[in-house]
Write a protein that holds these residues in place. Structure first.
Motif, PDB file in Angstrom:
ATOM      1  N   THR A  92       9.432   5.550 -22.228  1.00  0.00           N
ATOM      2  CA  THR A  92       8.265   5.816 -22.995  1.00  0.00           C
ATOM      3  C   THR A  92       8.053   4.568 -24.177  1.00  0.00           C
ATOM      4  OG1 THR A  92       7.890   7.068 -25.356  1.00  0.00           O
ATOM      5  CG2 THR A  92      10.147   6.326 -25.126  1.00  0.00           C
ATOM      6  N   ALA A  93       6.809   4.519 -24.857  1.00  0.00           N
ATOM      7  CA  ALA A  93       6.667   3.415 -25.458  1.00  0.00           C
ATOM      8  C   ALA A  93       5.653   3.675 -26.642  1.00  0.00           C
ATOM      9  CB  ALA A  93       5.712   2.230 -24.761  1.00  0.00           C
ATOM     10  N   MET A  94       6.009   3.595 -27.977  1.00  0.00           N
ATOM     11  CA  MET A  94       5.418   4.066 -29.035  1.00  0.00           C
ATOM     12  C   MET A  94       4.585   2.900 -29.675  1.00  0.00           C
ATOM     13  SD  MET A  94       6.917   6.780 -29.159  1.00  0.00           S
ATOM     14  CE  MET A  94       8.777   7.714 -28.894  1.00  0.00           C
ATOM     15  N   THR A  95       3.230   3.075 -29.336  1.00  0.00           N
ATOM     16  CA  THR A  95       2.232   2.213 -29.856  1.00  0.00           C
ATOM     17  C   THR A  95       2.518   0.795 -29.706  1.00  0.00           C
ATOM     18  OG1 THR A  95       1.831   3.871 -31.921  1.00  0.00           O
ATOM     19  CG2 THR A  95       0.691   1.948 -31.977  1.00  0.00           C
ATOM     20  N   ALA A  96       2.868   0.716 -28.531  1.00  0.00           N
ATOM     21  CA  ALA A  96       3.237  -0.711 -27.812  1.00  0.00           C
ATOM     22  C   ALA A  96       2.671  -0.861 -26.522  1.00  0.00           C
ATOM     23  CB  ALA A  96       4.973  -0.933 -27.707  1.00  0.00           C
ATOM     24  N   ALA A  97       2.186  -0.219 -25.889  1.00  0.00           N
ATOM     25  CA  ALA A  97       1.885  -0.389 -24.409  1.00  0.00           C
ATOM     26  C   ALA A  97       0.642  -1.124 -24.208  1.00  0.00           C
ATOM     27  CB  ALA A  97       1.802   0.780 -23.629  1.00  0.00           C
ATOM     28  N   HIS A  98      -0.150  -1.333 -25.139  1.00  0.00           N
ATOM     29  CA  HIS A  98      -1.372  -1.929 -25.313  1.00  0.00           C
ATOM     30  C   HIS A  98      -1.120  -3.400 -25.428  1.00  0.00           C
ATOM     31  CE1 HIS A  98      -0.607  -0.852 -29.440  1.00  0.00           C
ATOM     32  NE2 HIS A  98      -1.116  -2.055 -29.956  1.00  0.00           N
ATOM     33  N   TRP A  99       0.090  -3.867 -25.674  1.00  0.00           N
ATOM     34  CA  TRP A  99       0.431  -5.193 -25.618  1.00  0.00           C
ATOM     35  C   TRP A  99       0.943  -5.653 -24.263  1.00  0.00           C
ATOM     36  CZ3 TRP A  99      -1.997  -7.738 -29.416  1.00  0.00           C
ATOM     37  CH2 TRP A  99      -2.088  -7.301 -30.579  1.00  0.00           C
ATOM     38  N   PHE A 100       1.599  -4.934 -23.419  1.00  0.00           N
ATOM     39  CA  PHE A 100       1.892  -5.122 -22.231  1.00  0.00           C
ATOM     40  C   PHE A 100       1.068  -5.772 -21.172  1.00  0.00           C
ATOM     41  CE2 PHE A 100       5.156  -1.140 -22.877  1.00  0.00           C
ATOM     42  CZ  PHE A 100       5.652  -1.896 -24.260  1.00  0.00           C
ATOM     43  N   ASP A 101       1.580  -6.221 -20.095  1.00  0.00           N
ATOM     44  CA  ASP A 101       0.803  -6.637 -18.895  1.00  0.00           C
ATOM     45  C   ASP A 101       0.600  -5.247 -18.239  1.00  0.00           C
ATOM     46  OD1 ASP A 101       0.205  -6.901 -16.233  1.00  0.00           O
ATOM     47  OD2 ASP A 101       0.503  -8.967 -16.305  1.00  0.00           O
ATOM     48  N   ARG A 102      -0.356  -4.346 -18.466  1.00  0.00           N
ATOM     49  CA  ARG A 102      -0.357  -2.827 -18.005  1.00  0.00           C
ATOM     50  C   ARG A 102       0.055  -2.629 -16.552  1.00  0.00           C
ATOM     51  NH1 ARG A 102      -3.720  -4.031 -22.281  1.00  0.00           N
ATOM     52  NH2 ARG A 102      -5.719  -4.313 -21.067  1.00  0.00           N
ATOM     53  N   GLN A 103      -0.507  -3.307 -15.691  1.00  0.00           N
ATOM     54  CA  GLN A 103      -0.306  -2.966 -14.125  1.00  0.00           C
ATOM     55  C   GLN A 103       1.025  -3.368 -14.000  1.00  0.00           C
ATOM     56  OE1 GLN A 103      -2.198  -1.471 -12.214  1.00  0.00           O
ATOM     57  NE2 GLN A 103      -3.645  -1.177 -13.947  1.00  0.00           N
ATOM     58  N   ARG A 104       1.867  -4.425 -14.399  1.00  0.00           N
ATOM     59  CA  ARG A 104       3.043  -4.924 -14.277  1.00  0.00           C
ATOM     60  C   ARG A 104       4.055  -3.690 -14.802  1.00  0.00           C
ATOM     61  NH1 ARG A 104       4.596 -10.416 -15.946  1.00  0.00           N
ATOM     62  NH2 ARG A 104       6.744  -9.692 -14.899  1.00  0.00           N
ATOM     63  N   PHE A 105       3.651  -3.440 -16.081  1.00  0.00           N
ATOM     64  CA  PHE A 105       4.556  -2.450 -16.611  1.00  0.00           C
ATOM     65  C   PHE A 105       4.495  -0.971 -15.732  1.00  0.00           C
ATOM     66  CE2 PHE A 105       4.349   1.316 -19.569  1.00  0.00           C
ATOM     67  CZ  PHE A 105       6.029   1.363 -19.999  1.00  0.00           C
ATOM     68  N   LEU A 106       3.481  -0.466 -15.539  1.00  0.00           N
ATOM     69  CA  LEU A 106       3.343   0.704 -14.658  1.00  0.00           C
ATOM     70  C   LEU A 106       4.094   0.689 -13.351  1.00  0.00           C
ATOM     71  CD1 LEU A 106      -0.482   1.789 -15.119  1.00  0.00           C
ATOM     72  CD2 LEU A 106       1.560   3.073 -16.011  1.00  0.00           C
ATOM     73  N   LEU A 107       4.120  -0.719 -12.892  1.00  0.00           N
ATOM     74  CA  LEU A 107       4.995  -0.630 -11.447  1.00  0.00           C
ATOM     75  C   LEU A 107       6.474  -0.689 -11.954  1.00  0.00           C
ATOM     76  CD1 LEU A 107       2.767  -3.535  -9.618  1.00  0.00           C
ATOM     77  CD2 LEU A 107       3.225  -0.994  -8.871  1.00  0.00           C
ATOM     78  N   GLU A 108       6.733  -1.335 -12.888  1.00  0.00           N
ATOM     79  CA  GLU A 108       8.078  -1.354 -13.461  1.00  0.00           C
ATOM     80  C   GLU A 108       8.557  -0.079 -13.922  1.00  0.00           C
ATOM     81  OE1 GLU A 108      11.773  -4.016 -14.178  1.00  0.00           O
ATOM     82  OE2 GLU A 108      10.249  -3.486 -12.732  1.00  0.00           O
ATOM     83  N   ALA A 109       7.906   0.698 -14.700  1.00  0.00           N
ATOM     84  CA  ALA A 109       8.173   2.041 -15.121  1.00  0.00           C
ATOM     85  C   ALA A 109       8.332   2.916 -13.822  1.00  0.00           C
ATOM     86  CB  ALA A 109       7.173   2.619 -16.149  1.00  0.00           C
ATOM     87  N   ASP A 110       7.500   2.565 -12.727  1.00  0.00           N
ATOM     88  CA  ASP A 110       7.847   3.481 -11.711  1.00  0.00           C
ATOM     89  C   ASP A 110       9.051   3.233 -10.844  1.00  0.00           C
ATOM     90  OD1 ASP A 110       6.786   5.336  -9.624  1.00  0.00           O
ATOM     91  OD2 ASP A 110       6.754   3.354  -8.195  1.00  0.00           O
ATOM     92  N   ARG A 111       9.261   1.801 -10.967  1.00  0.00           N
ATOM     93  CA  ARG A 111      10.448   1.467 -10.260  1.00  0.00           C
ATOM     94  C   ARG A 111      11.900   1.986 -10.665  1.00  0.00           C
ATOM     95  NH1 ARG A 111      14.688  -1.706 -10.749  1.00  0.00           N
ATOM     96  NH2 ARG A 111      14.052  -2.758 -12.945  1.00  0.00           N
TER      97      ARG A 111
END
Length: 276
Positions: free
Chosen positions: A108-127
């Motif tokens: 989970t991420a609370m009002t933080a994901a807009h600062w992430f490298d979003r594609q890399r984050f989604l891949l890492e969350a999936d991993r």
């Protein structure tokens, strides 16, 4: 590359004091998980956890809860909380989580994901998510808050919009030109990019808090545009904050900054379930 902000000690202390704990969202997450993946609540990871407001409330539900953040100052503040024994914190980027593949039940991420490298984050969350694990992202920006007070709520919110407009030049271009519309679009883009077939998008879920006016103006200090102005021109930042507080009090016909107002956050969130 992800954006890095909120890393000063003063900013982190303000975060701990003024940012809200999103209990309502956590209830939504747990209801979702109980439907999708009952009795598998071993490890929750709160990414971009800041000072831990969204991390600690998961402690009653999971065997272990880990908050991660890139900022040492934020994590230092998080560790000053009364943390249950099953809550811990790790310093790392959102795109490089220190967990084994398939180890995590909830990311989970609370009002933080807009600062992430979003594609890399989604891949890492999936991993790191196990098959059947869940992803839950909340967006609940202070710049979207509406104030309610008697019959002058519209006036108060007009004053607040002028404050946000004054900060606009100091906001990161990473977020686009609109403080709210472009940020909500970021989360909708994350939702659309998520490959999981079982996913939900929820718009404008209202969260209300009754606080003294100083609780609202204190929260304004945590906005990164205000922090940037404070770095650039501390006197102007203080003048602007004092001005909005005085104008709000005048409109409320109140003399004490401890006068209570209702803050209404229009929250947006997504929930997703990794296939088994």
């Amino acid at each position: 590359m992800a954006a890095r902000l909120f890393e000063g000690k003063v900013h982190a202390a303000a975060y701990l004091r003024y940012r809200i704990t999103p209990h309502e969202f956590i209830s939504k997450i747990m209801d979702y998980m109980k439907k999708k993946t009952p009795n598998q609540l071993n490890l929750a990871v709160d990414v971009g956890c800041g000072s831990g407001q969204g991390t600690i409330p998961f402690a009653p539900f999971f065997t272990r809860v880990v908050g991660t953040d890139v900022s040492p100052a934020q994590l230092e503040m998080a560790r000053t909380n009364s943390n249950p024994p099953n809550v811990s914190y790790r310093q790392c980027p959102a795109e490089e989580l220190p967990f084994a593949s398939g180890e995590v039940d909830l990311v989970t991420a609370m009002t933080a994901a807009h600062w992430f490298d979003r594609q890399r984050f989604l891949l890492e969350a999936d991993r790191v998510l196990r098959p059947g694990g869940c992803l839950a992202l909340l967006f609940c920006s202070p710049a979207m808050v509406k104030l309610k007070y008697g019959d002058v709520s519209n006036t108060l919110n007009d004053i607040c919009q002028e404050f946000y407009a004054a900060l606009l030049p100091f906001f990161s271009p990473y977020l686009g030109l609109s403080l709210t519309r472009d940020q909500v679009k970021i989360y909708k883009d994350i939702y659309n990019s998520c490959s999981y077939l079982e996913k939900e998008w929820h718009d404008c879920f209202p969260v209300k808090r009754i606080v003294p006016l100083t609780g609202y103006t204190g929260m304004l200090k945590t906005i990164h545009g205000y922090q940037k102005l404070q770095e650039t021109d501390p006197a102007e930042a203080e003048r602007l904050l004092n001005d909005i507080q005085n104008r709000l009090l005048s409109a409320m016909k109140a003399s004490s900054p401890d006068t209570e107002v209702t803050m209404i956050f229009p929250c947006h969130y997504l929930l997703a379930h990794k296939p088994l």
